[in-house]
Design a protein around this motif. Structure first.
Motif, short mmCIF file in Angstrom:
data_model
loop_
_atom_site.label_atom_id
_atom_site.label_comp_id
_atom_site.label_asym_id
_atom_site.label_seq_id
_atom_site.Cartn_x
_atom_site.Cartn_y
_atom_site.Cartn_z
N UNK A 1 -4.49 -3.85 -4.70
CA UNK A 1 -4.73 -2.95 -3.56
C UNK A 1 -4.50 -3.70 -2.26
N UNK A 2 -3.75 -3.07 -1.36
CA UNK A 2 -3.55 -3.60 -0.02
C UNK A 2 -4.10 -2.58 0.95
N UNK A 3 -5.14 -2.98 1.68
CA UNK A 3 -5.77 -2.08 2.63
C UNK A 3 -6.11 -0.74 1.96
N UNK A 4 -6.63 -0.81 0.74
CA UNK A 4 -7.10 0.39 0.05
C UNK A 4 -6.06 1.14 -0.76
N UNK A 5 -4.77 0.79 -0.57
CA UNK A 5 -3.71 1.49 -1.31
C UNK A 5 -3.33 0.70 -2.56
N UNK A 6 -3.29 1.37 -3.69
CA UNK A 6 -2.85 0.72 -4.92
C UNK A 6 -1.32 0.59 -4.89
N UNK A 7 -0.83 -0.61 -4.61
CA UNK A 7 0.61 -0.77 -4.40
C UNK A 7 1.40 -0.89 -5.70
#
Ligand code: ADP
Ligand code: ADP
Length: 228
Positions: free
Chosen positions: A60-66
């Protein structure tokens, strides 16, 4: 800011470069990634900006599952992070100003706003007087400053750097490190793979050591810890 759960990376040739990483890096942290050559540092870093896709696990980057991003969504991820490389990766046919402006998200921004923002970051890295010069007219340290200006021009929450001082002499390396420290003081998270023992042992930050694809040490204010 960055969260990894059981992240595994196997390259198509069968090499397991990363073998189950769990990590949490908070907004505003400054983190060194250390470890021997071939340990998996670059792979770890490349997965953060989806240059490499994890084989399994969650990032997760800043809450987004990349790990779930589609390829057409990756450019949006890249704009939320700055990336700095050992070999600078500037565009040779563009001048300093254009190299930085090129990275700027140009959604209906007027020319004057673009110019202001580019000159603002060039001033921050001490290169406002060299805006019209081309990469091959600059020293290595200056080229890396341009790359750093490019990495922060979109005001990212995180800057990722893979051995940014690897091609620079010791004095220039220190200038570059002070610049990263200044950027970090403004609240930007910095994640940096490095082999620079002197810098790690002097400018004390969180140290994550990777060996053989696994985290073997994670210390606040840690030291470099290797003899090479
Ligand atoms: P480091 O950055 O710590 O030197 P890397 O992440 O580059 O380590 O490499 C970890 C392991 O993965 C090494 O064994 C390396 O040879 C291998 N590796 C790296 N990139 C690739 C690739 N694109 N294809 C296959 N193997 C790779
Ligand atoms: P850097 O040191 O600039 O981060 P790379 O990440 O490209 O370089 O490579 C790091 C290690 O991974 C090196 O040992 C390299 O030989 C190995 N490596 C890179 N790409 C491949 C690949 N396609 N196949 C096998 N090994 C690779």
């Amino acid at each position: 800011m960055i969260e990894m759960k059981n992240v595994v990376k196997k390259y198509p040739n069968g090499v397991a470069a990363v073998k189950g990483l769990n990590i949490e890096i908070k907004q505003g942290e400054f983190v060194y990634i250390v470890g021997p050559s071939g340990a998996g540092k670059s792979t770890f870093i490349k997965m953060m900006y989806r240059e490499e896709q994890a084989t399994s696990g969650e990032i997760k980057v800043d809450g987004t599952n990349i790990t779930a991003l589609k390829s057409k969504e990756i450019p949006y991820l890249r704009r939320t992070m700055g990336v700095v490389f050992q070999d600078f990766k500037l565009l040779p046919r563009k001048n300093v100003f254009e190299n930085v402006a090129f990275a700027l998200e140009v959604i209906e921004q007027d020319k004057e706003d673009i110019r202001k923002r580019v000159m603002e970051v060039l001033k921050l890295v001490g290169l406002q007087k060299k805006a019209r010069m081309f990469p091959d007219e600059l020293s290595g340290g200056e080229q890396q400053r341009v790359a750093i200006a490019r990495s922060i021009v979109n005001k990212p929450k995180v800057v990722i750097a893979d051995e940014p001082t690897g091609n620079l002499d010791p004095e220039t390396s220190w200038d570059i490190m002070r610049l990263f420290d200044e950027i970090n003081s403004g609240g930007t998270t910095i994640i940096m793979a490095t082999h620079n023992r002197e810098i790690v042992n002097t400018m004390r930050k969180r140290v994550i050591a990777i060996e053989n694809g696994q985290i073997v040490r994670d210390e606040r204010g840690g030291d470099y810890g290797y003899e090479f």
